[in-house]
Design an enzyme around this catalytic site. Structure first.
Site, mmCIF file in Angstrom:
data_model
loop_
_atom_site.group_PDB
_atom_site.id
_atom_site.type_symbol
_atom_site.label_atom_id
_atom_site.label_comp_id
_atom_site.label_asym_id
_atom_site.label_seq_id
_atom_site.Cartn_x
_atom_site.Cartn_y
_atom_site.Cartn_z
ATOM 1 C CE1 TYR A 26 -7.608 -7.226 -23.321
ATOM 2 C CE2 TYR A 26 -6.813 -9.262 -22.189
ATOM 3 C CZ TYR A 26 -7.045 -8.299 -23.228
ATOM 4 O OH TYR A 26 -6.064 -8.501 -24.181
ATOM 5 C CB SER A 60 -6.305 -12.296 -24.466
ATOM 6 O OG SER A 60 -5.584 -12.445 -23.303
HETATM 7 C C1 4PL Z 1 -1.332 -13.838 -19.878
HETATM 8 O O1 4PL Z 1 -3.628 -10.027 -22.976
HETATM 9 O O2 4PL Z 1 -2.434 -12.453 -21.799
HETATM 10 C C2 4PL Z 1 -1.674 -10.114 -18.702
HETATM 11 C C3 4PL Z 1 -2.832 -8.288 -19.962
HETATM 12 N N1 4PL Z 1 -1.341 -11.698 -18.680
HETATM 13 O O3 4PL Z 1 -3.272 -8.270 -21.392
HETATM 14 C C4 4PL Z 1 -3.299 -9.544 -21.905
HETATM 15 C C5 4PL Z 1 -1.835 -12.394 -19.859
HETATM 16 C C6 4PL Z 1 -2.370 -9.682 -19.895
HETATM 17 C C7 4PL Z 1 -2.225 -11.884 -20.928
HETATM 18 C C8 4PL Z 1 -2.553 -10.316 -20.863
#
Ligand code: 4PL
Length: 243
Positions: free
Chosen positions: A149, A136
């Protein structure tokens, strides 16, 4: 002619969201696709024609063992594995209790270890494989309210780099894709959706990302043609961040 013709691919977290879009894309590129998810009926519904859906808890060693042996017994091989299964509770870091921290790590990180551990074996025997781990862009931003996370996805990135070095000699590449905030069932069901406006301000491309925006990057890394790329992080977030 698709770039996954004749290949068998396995996607975890495939009942919805990015995993489901990846399963559809790999099938469109010619793969036979196994869809795995904690949501068994969802996994079965997401299985493309000719594929197979299975109920799997990636944090369970027995489930993951069974997932790999069922895949190879049904289809004879495993060419590509996309590790998408993950959870992302929205909780300020000092409100998160230790059992919840451990639950997140068990799905997002133990699950990745188990899938790579058992999933790479048939690839190693064949001398060919593609592993794609969903990371992510939060690992680049340190996004608030998801510190657990962020930590788990930092683990995904580190493990991707280390595993690429360990198993390249068997013809297996290991890469990660880092999506940004994406309009999926999971995101839309909770407070993450409130971040779209902010995130869009930071993107080069001013619209909401959807799961189909992520799938082609994953398909490239899951295909034979990405063969000289390994241990890398492909950031698919409309230019919000850089690595
Ligand atoms: C930019 O992968 O990539 C919130 C919540 N904001 O899970 C994510 C961003 C979230 C993200 C993610």
């Amino acid at each position: 002619m698709g770039k996954m013709d004749g290949r068998v691919a396995l996607v975890t977290g495939a009942a919805q969201g990015i995993g489901k879009a990846v399963a559809d894309k790999l099938a469109a590129e010619g793969a036979t696709v196994v869809t795995a998810d904690l949501n068994g009926p969802g996994a079965e519904a997401a299985a493309p024609e000719g594929g197979l859906g299975m109920q799997v808890d990636v944090s369970s060693e027995d489930d993951v063992k069974r997932m790999i042996s069922d895949t190879t017994s049904h289809f004879g091989r495993l060419d590509a594995m996309v590790n998408c299964a993950a959870i992302v509770p929205f909780v300020p870091w000092d409100d998160l209790d230790f059992p919840e921290w451990k639950r997140i790590m068990s799905v997002n990180l133990d699950g990745l270890f188990l899938c790579c551990h058992y999933g790479h074996k048939p690839m190693r025997e064949a001398g060919y494989g593609r592993i794609v781990n969903i990371c992510s862009n939060v690992v680049l931003a340190g996004t608030p309210n998801v510190a657990h996370y962020v930590a788990s996805k930092g683990g995904v990135l580190g493990f991707t780099r280390a595993l690429a070095r360990e198993i390249g000699k068997h013809g297996i590449t290991v890469n990660a894709v880092a999506p940004g905030l994406t309009e999926t069932e999971g995101v839309m069901a909770g407070p993450h959706k409130e971040a779209f406006e902010f995130v869009q301000m930071l993107q080069c491309l001013p619209r909401r990302g959807v799961a189909a925006d992520i799938a082609p990057s994953v398909a490239f890394l899951a295909s034979e043609e990405s063969g000289w790329v390994t241990g890398q992080l492909l950031v698919a977030d409309a230019g919000m961040s850089h690595n």
